[in-house]
Design a protein around this motif. Structure first.
Motif, PDB file in Angstrom:
ATOM      1  N   PHE A 142       0.828  -1.215   0.000  1.00 24.52           N
ATOM      2  CA  PHE A 142       0.000   0.000   0.000  1.00 24.52           C
ATOM      3  C   PHE A 142       0.865   1.269   0.000  1.00 24.52           C
ATOM      4  O   PHE A 142       0.400   2.347  -0.328  1.00 24.52           O
ATOM      5  CB  PHE A 142      -0.952  -0.009   1.210  1.00 24.52           C
ATOM      6  N   LEU A 143       2.152   1.119   0.364  1.00 24.22           N
ATOM      7  CA  LEU A 143       3.057   2.272   0.375  1.00 24.22           C
ATOM      8  C   LEU A 143       3.606   2.600  -1.016  1.00 24.22           C
ATOM      9  O   LEU A 143       4.240   3.628  -1.216  1.00 24.22           O
ATOM     10  CB  LEU A 143       4.252   1.997   1.307  1.00 24.22           C
ATOM     11  N   ALA A 144       3.363   1.701  -1.990  1.00 19.56           N
ATOM     12  CA  ALA A 144       4.003   1.826  -3.312  1.00 19.56           C
ATOM     13  C   ALA A 144       3.765   3.187  -3.971  1.00 19.56           C
ATOM     14  O   ALA A 144       4.728   3.806  -4.457  1.00 19.56           O
ATOM     15  CB  ALA A 144       3.566   0.684  -4.225  1.00 19.56           C
ATOM     16  N   PRO A 145       2.519   3.724  -4.021  1.00 28.13           N
ATOM     17  CA  PRO A 145       2.327   5.020  -4.692  1.00 28.13           C
ATOM     18  C   PRO A 145       3.161   6.129  -4.050  1.00 28.13           C
ATOM     19  O   PRO A 145       3.753   6.960  -4.747  1.00 28.13           O
ATOM     20  CB  PRO A 145       0.828   5.284  -4.531  1.00 28.13           C
ATOM     21  N   ALA A 146       3.228   6.135  -2.709  1.00 27.73           N
ATOM     22  CA  ALA A 146       4.014   7.177  -2.026  1.00 27.73           C
ATOM     23  C   ALA A 146       5.497   7.005  -2.331  1.00 27.73           C
ATOM     24  O   ALA A 146       6.207   7.988  -2.595  1.00 27.73           O
ATOM     25  CB  ALA A 146       3.769   7.093  -0.512  1.00 27.73           C
ATOM     26  N   VAL A 147       5.951   5.755  -2.341  1.00 31.33           N
ATOM     27  CA  VAL A 147       7.373   5.484  -2.614  1.00 31.33           C
ATOM     28  C   VAL A 147       7.725   5.920  -4.028  1.00 31.33           C
ATOM     29  O   VAL A 147       8.767   6.537  -4.273  1.00 31.33           O
ATOM     30  CB  VAL A 147       7.670   3.976  -2.422  1.00 31.33           C
ATOM     31  N   ARG A 148       6.832   5.623  -4.978  1.00 35.01           N
ATOM     32  CA  ARG A 148       7.099   5.952  -6.393  1.00 35.01           C
ATOM     33  C   ARG A 148       7.281   7.454  -6.568  1.00 35.01           C
ATOM     34  O   ARG A 148       8.059   7.904  -7.417  1.00 35.01           O
ATOM     35  CB  ARG A 148       5.932   5.453  -7.252  1.00 35.01           C
ATOM     36  N   ALA A 149       6.610   8.249  -5.762  1.00 36.82           N
ATOM     37  CA  ALA A 149       6.693   9.709  -5.906  1.00 36.82           C
ATOM     38  C   ALA A 149       7.956  10.280  -5.276  1.00 36.82           C
ATOM     39  O   ALA A 149       8.289  11.447  -5.484  1.00 36.82           O
ATOM     40  CB  ALA A 149       5.451  10.346  -5.270  1.00 36.82           C
ATOM     41  N   MET A 150       8.671   9.486  -4.497  1.00 40.86           N
ATOM     42  CA  MET A 150       9.875   9.995  -3.821  1.00 40.86           C
ATOM     43  C   MET A 150      11.074   9.943  -4.759  1.00 40.86           C
ATOM     44  O   MET A 150      11.318   8.907  -5.381  1.00 40.86           O
ATOM     45  CB  MET A 150      10.201   9.139  -2.586  1.00 40.86           C
TER      46      MET A 150
END
Ligand code: SF4
Ligand code: SF4
Length: 428
Positions: A142-150
């Motif tokens: 579930f953290l993937a979208p936030a990680v992708r934006a970093m």
């Protein structure tokens, strides 16, 4: 290509090999047409010829690797399409392997790169660590979208994307005793394949047993070392090679050392070269390399059980490590055709799918473009299933394909009396 390495430089055996490779290049540029990164990016420095110039300049002048040189070397997939195309016999593999080790020893990467590379080297070669990492990736996806934006965290996002929804149980397949066995083979247990697709080992053991061969799993065997080898971590890859040479040498006379993941096969067939300067291991490693066979090579040499024909349409994806690295080109498709499948090959079959070991994690943008291109070419064949001989390709293409992706040996096992591959179990 003219070179001007000093006598002192050439006293280093690795440098002497690189010099002889570079001298063979006549800079004709034929290789650029089949290089995936040049095809995509159109930059000479992302072509084999451009990289050879960069590596020559770095090695010949004993330069510290620059960020620019490292960028272009890192973008190379080690797909070895250039070696298939080259009319001069340039052994690009040995040159880029040396350059990667040289870079690893002398270049300090940004901390994120160092971190991700260290994590991959610590996790992937060890099945239990890899299995645990995949489970963690599932729970934290579930953290993937936030990680992708970093910024700089794309490799972590790529790891999330590559993690399967279900982590299969470890392989339980063991070889059955074969009466009047025709031979005995050692089967590489591997690291990523048994975690991601344990069915491949089960299918291989069943098929070899039915064909009259005993299958042995060697105690003390470790990951083949390809993953760390391609990251330039020379000490680790040589240590893995030595461990495996020891583990397989004590097996005595065997028909072959059989490998079901062609990425591993290319490296094991190169153990003789990798350990050529080690007086204790050189001869043993050369013997191991001579015995190493992709499963398709062995199956082409032995008599298979009678086939019941499944008229399924199969798209055969040739892994780069098999077609370019080992020059095993026609055999897998021929085996599939011989047992009744209708086999088709895609356009641009020579181009890499972008998997390339850890490439789809460390270079996710280029890898995704190549993966999409490969999946589109395969989809145009309108087949029921895709077959390939390398777990990395199966994962890379499987994420994008609309049909199941299976190992070639799973189809051959099915056609000769085994159960259907899990992904095709509805066709029992
Ligand atoms: S095809 Fe071979 S000889 Fe020609 S530029 Fe490429 S590596 Fe050099
Ligand atoms: S190994 Fe593949 S990506 Fe690397 S230079 Fe050769 S063709 Fe290009």
């Amino acid at each position: 290509m003219q070179t001007s390495f000093s006598a002192a430089q050439l006293a280093d055996p690795a440098m002497a090999v690189s010099e002889s490779v570079i001298r063979k290049c006549v800079h004709c540029g034929f290789c650029t047409a089949t290089c995936p990164t040049y095809v995509l990016l159109g930059d000479e420095l992302d072509s084999p010829r451009g990289r050879i110039y960069l590596m020559k300049d770095m090695l010949e002048n004993s330069r510290e690797p620059t960020a620019e040189v490292v960028k272009h070397v890192d973008r190379c997939l080690s797909c070895l399409a250039c070696m298939t195309t080259c009319p001069s016999g340039v052994n690009y593999m040995h040159l880029v392997d040396h350059a990667r080790a040289y870079v690893e020893q002398r270049y300090r990467r940004p901390w994120r790169e160092r971190f991700f590379r260290a994590v991959l080297a610590w996790v992937l070669p060890y099945p239990w660590r890899f299995r645990l990492a995949l489970k963690l990736a599932r729970w934290t996806r579930f953290l993937a979208p936030a990680v992708r934006a970093m910024p700089g965290m794309q490799p972590l996002a790529a790891m999330f994307a590559l993690a399967p929804d279900q982590v299969p149980a470890p392989p339980a397949a063991s070889s059955l005793p074969v009466a009047h066995a025709k031979g005995r083979v050692v089967l590489l247990q591997g690291c990523a394949e048994p975690v991601l697709k344990p069915d491949v080992r089960a299918a291989t053991v069943r098929l070899l047993n039915r064909a009259g061969y005993d299958v042995t799993f060697a105690n003390g065997e470790v990951c083949c070392g390809a993953l760390v080898h391609h990251m330039g971590r020379e000490d680790e890859s040589l240590a893995a090679a030595r461990r495996n040479v020891d583990a397989w040498t004590v097996q005595g006379d065997v028909t072959a050392i059989v490998i079901t993941a062609s990425g591993c096969g290319t490296t094991i067939k190169d153990y003789g070269f990798m350990l050529r300067n080690n007086p204790v291991y050189a001869a043993k490693a050369a013997r191991v390399s001579a015995l190493a066979k992709d499963i398709s090579e062995l199956l082409a040499e032995i008599e298979l059980p009678p086939a019941r024909k499944h008229r399924l349409r199969v798209a055969y994806h040739a892994a780069c490590s098999l077609q370019h690295g080992q020059k095993v080109t026609d055999i897998p498709a021929r085996l599939l055709t011989d047992v009744g499948f209708v086999v088709k090959t895609p356009a641009e079959a020579h181009l890499c799918c972008g998997s390339a070991g850890t490439y789809n994690i460390l270079q996710p943008v280029i890898a995704a473009q190549l993966g999409d291109r490969k999946a589109a070419n395969l989809a145009r064949l309108n087949t029921d299933v895709i077959a390939t001989g390398n777990i990395g390709c199966a994962v890379q293409i499987g994420r994008r394909a609309g049909v199941p992706v299976v190992h070639t040996v799973e189809l051959l096992d099915w056609a000769t009396g085994g159960p259907p591959p899990t992904a095709l179990s509805h066709l029992k």
